[in-house]
Design an enzyme around this catalytic site. Structure first.
Site, PDB file in Angstrom:
ATOM      1  N   ARG A   1       0.832  -1.207   0.000  1.00 40.84           N
ATOM      2  CA  ARG A   1       0.000   0.000   0.000  1.00 40.84           C
ATOM      3  C   ARG A   1       0.865   1.255   0.000  1.00 40.84           C
ATOM      4  O   ARG A   1       1.957   1.275   0.570  1.00 40.84           O
ATOM      5  CB  ARG A   1      -0.893   0.022   1.241  1.00 40.84           C
ATOM      6  CG  ARG A   1      -1.836  -1.141   1.360  1.00 40.84           C
ATOM      7  CD  ARG A   1      -2.978  -1.109   0.407  1.00 40.84           C
ATOM      8  NE  ARG A   1      -3.733   0.133   0.455  1.00 40.84           N
ATOM      9  CZ  ARG A   1      -4.890   0.311  -0.212  1.00 40.84           C
ATOM     10  NH1 ARG A   1      -5.395  -0.658  -0.959  1.00 40.84           N
ATOM     11  NH2 ARG A   1      -5.515   1.448  -0.142  1.00 40.84           N
ATOM     12  N   VAL A   2       0.353   2.290  -0.611  1.00 41.38           N
ATOM     13  CA  VAL A   2       1.057   3.569  -0.590  1.00 41.38           C
ATOM     14  C   VAL A   2       0.399   4.550   0.377  1.00 41.38           C
ATOM     15  O   VAL A   2       0.846   5.668   0.549  1.00 41.38           O
ATOM     16  CB  VAL A   2       1.122   4.212  -2.000  1.00 41.38           C
ATOM     17  CG1 VAL A   2       1.878   3.303  -2.954  1.00 41.38           C
ATOM     18  CG2 VAL A   2      -0.275   4.512  -2.537  1.00 41.38           C
ATOM     19  N   ASP A   3      -0.725   4.108   0.973  1.00 42.28           N
ATOM     20  CA  ASP A   3      -1.397   4.990   1.932  1.00 42.28           C
ATOM     21  C   ASP A   3      -1.237   4.398   3.333  1.00 42.28           C
ATOM     22  O   ASP A   3      -0.437   3.507   3.557  1.00 42.28           O
ATOM     23  CB  ASP A   3      -2.877   5.155   1.568  1.00 42.28           C
ATOM     24  CG  ASP A   3      -3.565   3.809   1.405  1.00 42.28           C
ATOM     25  OD1 ASP A   3      -2.968   2.778   1.770  1.00 42.28           O
ATOM     26  OD2 ASP A   3      -4.708   3.796   0.908  1.00 42.28           O
ATOM     27  N   ASP A   4      -1.994   4.894   4.283  1.00 41.23           N
ATOM     28  CA  ASP A   4      -1.840   4.427   5.651  1.00 41.23           C
ATOM     29  C   ASP A   4      -2.762   3.262   5.968  1.00 41.23           C
ATOM     30  O   ASP A   4      -3.405   3.223   7.001  1.00 41.23           O
ATOM     31  CB  ASP A   4      -2.055   5.590   6.620  1.00 41.23           C
ATOM     32  CG  ASP A   4      -0.847   6.501   6.622  1.00 41.23           C
ATOM     33  OD1 ASP A   4       0.274   5.966   6.615  1.00 41.23           O
ATOM     34  OD2 ASP A   4      -1.022   7.729   6.593  1.00 41.23           O
TER      35      ASP A   4
END
Ligand code: WTA
Length: 704
Positions: free
Chosen positions: A568-571
């Protein structure tokens, strides 16, 4: 918790304004902690020939795949219309509106329509149609209970149809109408897919909530979806654990009522009985499945709905504290879940399919309830867990039902791998044809074990990348004669899918390279919205880079055009294949009176893929000790559910922040993963740190 009246929702700290702000620093910026080993082309494995010998595979060659893929991209509407018309439509859709969309916020609101104007019913296509085609006495579900001693039931298509109609009539009796949303909070019993189909039959929308979620989490979903009816179960054994679903549902209903939304009816399946699981019953509100469903008629005319009428919502985690109800509609989802099932698993009429996912997740929606039934498949529905009573359980099931396709998650594969080969070797797996995996990147070691030990090097490994939002498989190595499989690569796009890699500036990366994984054109089961909040859906998926769907995953494309997911590139964390928002865990932690501030990041974990690491700063009068750690862990389990259990609580005097007060998660992630070995000079740009000594202190107090 994400209920409306909790002000600290999405907030990392009690004292600060809120982490919508504090998150800005690196949401959507950080490159994921990729734990994939470097791939060598010598590791490639060609789809074994024994797989297609004597088998009428749907795809005969790579060229055939390429040809179909190109057709699907050149003329998506035509390609999918042809497939759509193999289903039953009460009224055909106009060819002109087979696919209309706007994928570009610069042009206007996001809108996606497939087969609009056509009238159909997915339950009719999944069930009635199979019976009409002579499959009435074919087994739809081989139900395997949790305990080996449990009675194992085979349920035919005819029986599914009758029970679906009875449940559908019960729903009507409870006042459910077309468009109403029904909450299903059930264990993995055949009645769960049956209840989903019953909703679809009458045009109601289902919202399945995984049976492991807490009362708080369930209440939030009930409140958000305004469910008047909840279908649940007295309780269930999962492995050796008793899960009291009805009790949780009662608590959730109370919590929801306290916030102003009342649950009118609960339909309760009896799974364990009063000796094993007592339940409270409220006259007029609670109804036993046996008493209400059994006497109903087995006739229930399907509600013919528009292809774009909602089919279900399914809540999933994002980068804020509030899970979002992903909305899927009828026609496109039907066509896409059925088609991906057929090709990904090369499903043939005699096959027995076995997906280990729970219907509480999208995998269970698309590859237990809808995909298999739409193909008239027989499948195993398994209530228990893979390692109970022993780590040979899955392979015993494969042996017992002569399973052709098994579909599970890397976390389960790793756990069984660690348990030892002997549990596999003692079982007969000669029926197996395909090994599927989903949920997270599979590490090459687990891939090889799956391929060699479980499949005896006879079966292709189909690593499927997709999401709740995509409704069905997007990138996968289809089981095609001659195809090179690369352990750890999700590989190639499915028909109609146009993956794009963007760099940080939003430029498309051609050829080899890495960046954000986007999709350029809608496919039939693209999410349509977030329930009740179309703007939020536009913000999350379509605003950062205009003209694309943003998956939230990082990705690399190699020289052969294979896609490698890097995380993932988000939290959002991926724990045992389940999505958990760091903000959700933080929100839960700060509700505890001792916690002043919490910051959660992911750490590498051998079995779970990713574990949960929580930095916690305490309110003044509280002492950091092991008891408090345990208490906080329990607290999160109660607020969200056991899947969100923190692996590490790190009591910290302070967490690193920028001068404007934003938490620097990038640094926290590095310290969590590397501990005292962290290279202080490799922490990246620390010039914006308000107080550099905070970092030193964290490294010193690191748990490793
Ligand atoms: C991850 C599950 C790598 C990814 C179907 C995605 C994967 C998220 C894979 C969606 C895979 C799923 N390889 N990563 N084969 N499959 N993921 O919504 O990060 O529960 O965005 O859907 O899981 O999780 P979800």
């Amino acid at each position: 918790s994400f209920l409306g009246n909790r002000v600290n929702v999405g907030c990392a700290g009690k004292m600060q304004k809120g982490n919508e702000d504090s998150r800005d620093e690196d949401v959507l910026y950080h490159l994921p902690y990729a734990n994939l080993e470097r791939h060598h082309d010598s590791d490639n494995v060609v789809v074994p020939e024994v797989f297609h010998e004597g088998r009428a595979t749907h795809l005969k060659s790579l060229d055939e795949y390429k040809k179909l893929y190109e057709e699907s991209i050149a003329d998506p509407a035509g390609f999918w219309s042809n497939i759509a018309r193999s289903f039953y439509w009460k009224e055909d859709f106009p060819s002109a509106t087979a696919c209309t969309y706007n994928f570009d916020l610069n042009v206007g609101p996001i809108a996606i329509n497939w087969f609009k104007g056509g009238k159909t019913n997915i339950c009719y296509n999944a069930v009635d149609r199979q019976v009409e085609n002579g499959l009435g006495s074919k087994v739809a579900f081989h139900y395997e209970g949790n305990d080996l001693e449990d009675e194992h039931r085979d349920i035919t298509y005819e029986e599914v149809k009758d029970e679906v109609c009875r449940v559908a009539n019960s729903l009507k009796e409870m006042g459910v109408k077309k468009g109403d949303c029904v909450c299903l909070y059930m264990p993995m019993v055949p009645e769960l897919p049956i209840a989903m189909l019953a909703c679809a039959r009458i045009g109601a929308v289902h919202s399945v909530v995984f049976g492991g979620f807490s009362a708080e989490a369930l209440a939030g979903r009930i409140f958000d979806a305004k469910n008047n009816v909840v279908i649940t179960c007295d309780g269930v054994m999962r492995g050796k654990k008793l899960i009291e679903l009805k009790k949780v549902a009662d608590e959730a209903a109370k919590l929801s009522q306290a916030r102003g939304h009342n649950v009118g009816h609960k339909l309760v399946l009896q799974r364990l009985g009063p000796e094993k699981c007592k339940v409270d019953f409220v006259e007029g509100v609670d109804h036993w499945w046996n008493e209400m469903v059994k006497p109903q008629s087995t006739v229930c005319e399907p509600e013919w709905v528009d292809a774009e009428d909602p089919l279900f919502i399914l809540y999933t985690s994002g980068s804020t504290g509030q899970p979002k109800g992903i909305l899927h509609t009828t026609g496109g989802y039907m066509v896409y879940s059925a088609t991906t099932f057929k090709y990904a698993f090369d499903y043939q009429p005699e096959d027995v399919f076995f997906c280990t996912a729970d219907c509480g997740w999208i995998t269970g929606h698309s590859y237990v309830t809808y995909g298999p039934l739409l193909n008239g498949a027989s499948q195993v529905v398994f209530e228990g867990v893979p390692n109970c009573p022993r780590p040979d359980r899955l392979w015993r099931i494969v042996e017992k039902y002569r399973v052709q396709q098994v579909y599970t998650a890397p976390t389960a594969i790793r756990a069984l791998m660690v348990a030892g080969d002997k549990y596999v070797k003692g079982t007969d797996r000669s029926s197996l044809k395909i090994l599927g995996t989903v949920g997270e990147p599979i590490n090459p070691e687990a891939w090889n074990w799956y391929f060699k030990v479980v499949g005896d090097e006879r079966c292709p490994v189909v690593d499927t990348w997709w999401q709740t939002e995509t409704g069905g498989h997007m990138i996968l190595p289809l089981p095609i004669p001659g195809l090179h499989m690369k352990p750890g690569a999700a590989s190639l796009p499915f028909f109609g899918v146009v993956p794009v890699i963007l760099d940080e500036d939003g430029n498309e990366v051609d050829g080899e390279g890495q960046g954000f994984l986007m999709v350029k054109k809608p496919w039939p089961s693209t999410l349509r919205s977030i329930s009740g909040d179309h703007e939020r859906m536009q913000d999350i998926y379509f605003s950062r880079f205009k003209g694309y769907y943003m998956s939230g995953d990082g990705c690399r494309r190699d020289k052969d055009g294979y896609y490698w997911l890097t995380g993932r590139v988000d939290d959002v964390l991926n724990v045992s294949g389940h999505r958990i928002g760091t903000a959700e865990v933080e929100s839960a932690l700060v509700l505890h009176p001792a916690v002043g501030e919490a910051a959660v990041v992911g750490i590498g974990h051998d079995i779970k893929g990713e574990g949960i690491y929580a930095y916690v700063t305490l309110m003044n009068k509280f002492q950091p000790d092991d008891d408090l750690k345990k208490e906080l862990i329990q607290y999160v389990r109660k607020e969200i559910g056991p899947i969100a259990t923190p692996d590490v609580i790190h009591f910290a005097a302070a967490v690193p922040k920028t001068r404007s007060g934003k938490i620097m998660r990038r640094i926290l992630r590095k310290i969590a993963n590397e501990g005292s070995k962290v290279d202080k000079d490799g922490l990246g740009d620390v010039s914006t740190l308000a107080d550099p000594s905070v970092v030193e202190a964290l490294i010193e107090t690191h748990a490793n």
